[in-house]
Design a protein around this motif. Structure first.
Motif, PDB file in Angstrom:
ATOM      1  N   GLU A  83       0.820  -1.212   0.000  1.00 34.89           N
ATOM      2  CA  GLU A  83       0.000   0.000   0.000  1.00 34.89           C
ATOM      3  C   GLU A  83       0.850   1.256   0.000  1.00 34.89           C
ATOM      4  OE1 GLU A  83      -3.270   0.206   2.735  1.00 34.89           O
ATOM      5  OE2 GLU A  83      -3.450  -1.973   2.705  1.00 34.89           O
ATOM      6  N   ASP A  84       1.987   1.210   0.642  1.00 34.81           N
ATOM      7  CA  ASP A  84       2.829   2.400   0.753  1.00 34.81           C
ATOM      8  C   ASP A  84       3.850   2.500  -0.366  1.00 34.81           C
ATOM      9  OD1 ASP A  84       4.357   0.272   1.532  1.00 34.81           O
ATOM     10  OD2 ASP A  84       5.161   1.218   3.328  1.00 34.81           O
ATOM     11  N   GLU A  85       3.645   1.743  -1.442  1.00 37.42           N
ATOM     12  CA  GLU A  85       4.559   1.770  -2.586  1.00 37.42           C
ATOM     13  C   GLU A  85       4.696   3.184  -3.147  1.00 37.42           C
ATOM     14  OE1 GLU A  85       3.220   0.308  -6.641  1.00 37.42           O
ATOM     15  OE2 GLU A  85       4.631  -1.251  -6.067  1.00 37.42           O
ATOM     16  N   ASP A  86       3.578   3.900  -3.259  1.00 35.65           N
ATOM     17  CA  ASP A  86       3.595   5.243  -3.826  1.00 35.65           C
ATOM     18  C   ASP A  86       4.321   6.215  -2.898  1.00 35.65           C
ATOM     19  OD1 ASP A  86       2.067   4.374  -6.027  1.00 35.65           O
ATOM     20  OD2 ASP A  86       0.285   4.466  -4.788  1.00 35.65           O
ATOM     21  N   ILE A  87       4.148   6.054  -1.603  1.00 34.60           N
ATOM     22  CA  ILE A  87       4.837   6.912  -0.639  1.00 34.60           C
ATOM     23  C   ILE A  87       6.336   6.691  -0.735  1.00 34.60           C
ATOM     24  CG2 ILE A  87       5.166   7.338   1.839  1.00 34.60           C
ATOM     25  CD1 ILE A  87       2.154   6.591   2.141  1.00 34.60           C
ATOM     26  N   GLU A  88       6.749   5.421  -0.886  1.00 33.18           N
ATOM     27  CA  GLU A  88       8.174   5.117  -1.034  1.00 33.18           C
ATOM     28  C   GLU A  88       8.735   5.770  -2.287  1.00 33.18           C
ATOM     29  OE1 GLU A  88       8.894   0.930  -0.862  1.00 33.18           O
ATOM     30  OE2 GLU A  88       7.834   0.702   1.032  1.00 33.18           O
ATOM     31  N   GLU A  93      12.008  10.076  -4.787  1.00 35.51           N
ATOM     32  CA  GLU A  93      12.103  11.231  -5.679  1.00 35.51           C
ATOM     33  C   GLU A  93      12.537  12.476  -4.909  1.00 35.51           C
ATOM     34  OE1 GLU A  93       8.354  11.665  -7.669  1.00 35.51           O
ATOM     35  OE2 GLU A  93       8.550   9.737  -8.686  1.00 35.51           O
ATOM     36  N   GLU A  94      11.980  12.670  -3.724  1.00 36.56           N
ATOM     37  CA  GLU A  94      12.338  13.819  -2.883  1.00 36.56           C
ATOM     38  C   GLU A  94      13.801  13.732  -2.458  1.00 36.56           C
ATOM     39  OE1 GLU A  94      11.898  17.376  -0.676  1.00 36.56           O
ATOM     40  OE2 GLU A  94      10.769  16.504  -2.319  1.00 36.56           O
ATOM     41  N   GLU A  95      14.234  12.535  -2.084  1.00 40.53           N
ATOM     42  CA  GLU A  95      15.633  12.327  -1.682  1.00 40.53           C
ATOM     43  C   GLU A  95      16.584  12.639  -2.836  1.00 40.53           C
ATOM     44  OE1 GLU A  95      18.223   8.448  -0.521  1.00 40.53           O
ATOM     45  OE2 GLU A  95      16.305   8.655   0.518  1.00 40.53           O
ATOM     46  N   GLU A 101      20.102  19.117  -5.426  1.00 44.76           N
ATOM     47  CA  GLU A 101      20.219  20.498  -4.947  1.00 44.76           C
ATOM     48  C   GLU A 101      21.512  20.691  -4.161  1.00 44.76           C
ATOM     49  OE1 GLU A 101      16.796  21.706  -2.710  1.00 44.76           O
ATOM     50  OE2 GLU A 101      15.469  21.571  -4.443  1.00 44.76           O
ATOM     51  N   ALA A 102      21.850  19.717  -3.312  1.00 46.90           N
ATOM     52  CA  ALA A 102      23.080  19.799  -2.518  1.00 46.90           C
ATOM     53  C   ALA A 102      24.311  19.802  -3.425  1.00 46.90           C
ATOM     54  CB  ALA A 102      23.152  18.649  -1.524  1.00 46.90           C
ATOM     55  N   GLU A 103      24.292  18.966  -4.446  1.00 46.75           N
ATOM     56  CA  GLU A 103      25.411  18.924  -5.392  1.00 46.75           C
ATOM     57  C   GLU A 103      25.524  20.259  -6.133  1.00 46.75           C
ATOM     58  OE1 GLU A 103      24.733  15.547  -7.908  1.00 46.75           O
ATOM     59  OE2 GLU A 103      25.192  14.115  -6.317  1.00 46.75           O
TER      60      GLU A 103
END
Length: 117
Positions: A83-88, A93-95, A101-103
């Motif tokens: 169920e949490d596949e989309d959250i993962e 993607e956010e990570e 951005e850090a690079e």
């Protein structure tokens, strides 16, 4: 013989999901994902039909119904999809975005330092 796992569509070999690759059952009881069923569907004599790529049995969809309305979700496979596949996926993607951005900031800082000297 099908050379794919139960958790993936035997046409596109992509894993089933609860969002865009929902496992749906044809009348012959073979299961495929929504996008593949859409691609395989044809209108014949005013009826929407899907010819199964495994057994060639034709599934006819009632007039005015979409594939999603007429075909059942394979509940056995649905229960295996996390169920949490989309959250993962969103977290990954956010990570990745934060890493980029850090690079970018690191490169800008190095350029600024080299311009200063």
């Amino acid at each position: 013989m099908v050379l794919c796992e139960d958790t993936e569509c035997s046409v596109c070999l992509s894993p089933f999901s609860r969002v865009d690759r929902i496992p749906r059952v044809l009348h012959c009881r073979h299961t495929f994902c929504d996008p593949c069923l859409e691609t395989m569907s044809q209108v014949r004599s005013g009826l929407l039909t899907v010819c199964c790529p495994l057994c060639r049995r034709v599934t006819c969809i009632g007039r005015g119904l979409s594939l999603q309305e007429a075909l059942w979700v394979n509940s056995r496979l649905w229960d295996q999809i996390p169920e949490d596949e989309d959250i993962e996926d969103q977290d990954k993607e956010e990570e990745e975005r934060l890493k980029q951005e850090a690079e970018q900031q690191s490169m800008e800082a190095k350029q600024h330092v080299s311009q200063t000297f």
